[in-house]
Write an enzyme that holds these catalytic residues in place. Sequence first.
Site, PDB file in Angstrom:
ATOM      1  N   ALA A 143     -10.671   1.970   2.700  1.00 29.34           N
ATOM      2  CA  ALA A 143      -9.646   2.939   3.097  1.00 29.34           C
ATOM      3  C   ALA A 143      -8.520   3.010   2.072  1.00 29.34           C
ATOM      4  CB  ALA A 143      -9.089   2.570   4.470  1.00 29.34           C
ATOM      5  N   ASP A 144      -8.210   1.874   1.420  1.00 30.69           N
ATOM      6  CA  ASP A 144      -7.153   1.868   0.406  1.00 30.69           C
ATOM      7  C   ASP A 144      -7.549   2.716  -0.795  1.00 30.69           C
ATOM      8  OD1 ASP A 144      -9.193   0.025  -0.172  1.00 30.69           O
ATOM      9  OD2 ASP A 144      -7.855  -1.342  -1.244  1.00 30.69           O
TER      10      ASP A 144
END
Length: 258
Positions: free
Chosen positions: A108-109
């Site tokens: 997700a980062d």
Amino acid sequence: MIFVIDVGNTNITMGVFDKDEIIAKFRLTTQINRTSDEYGLILTDLLNIKKVSIAAIDTAIISSVVPRVMYSLTSAIKKYLGVTPLNVEVGIKTGIKIPIPNPKEVGADRVADAVGAYELYGGPVLVADFGTANKYDLITEDGSLIAAVTCPGLKMSANAMWSGTAKLPEIEIAMPDTILAKDTVTSMQAGLIFGCIGQTEYIIKKMLKEAGLEKCKVVATGGFGRIIASNTDVIDIYDPDLLLKGLKIIAEKNKKVK
């Protein structure tokens, strides 16, 4: 206002946006065993110290690579801030295409970094994120994240050196005056920093060459990004808040959808 949270392996980084301005930022160490009430107490205290009105926060969004933190953190945001946070995961609207067999494999980062870089600086763009791991992600002109390279970060490499040897000491990760080191500490610093610069230059040039891209912006971010970006000419921009900006953009895209 939008409350953005990135849960990394080492730190939880948070920010509050009032329109396009970051009005507050804080960082916690990532701990698996905090309860929702502990997170709630920490979050409300930090927001109060920064004079941020909790009542003015109408949106929250989380990117996380540590699943075991999510239940307590999400519960805390619901209970203490009164909003249900968005989670950056497959199915959320980002504006970035991920044309690989299993999009769930992309952290997700990395998605938030890609969104921030593409929306703010245009494509094609290559993001170099220097954190716990060094991550290099290539986004095309049409917003497709087509390639990703992952390496041990500076701190991870340093920890491996001093924990895996009998005589090498724990040192500060800092740029030495010269690569021509004459003592143990400086030799370790030179190896870490100049080694990372060399890695960065080779990987970026190799990725762009194999992708057939002669012109491509390169944006660095992450805790150690400033050291690397200021000592190489392959990086065009250093943006320490790229990930937080990406989360804010994703939150806005999904507010519009609703």
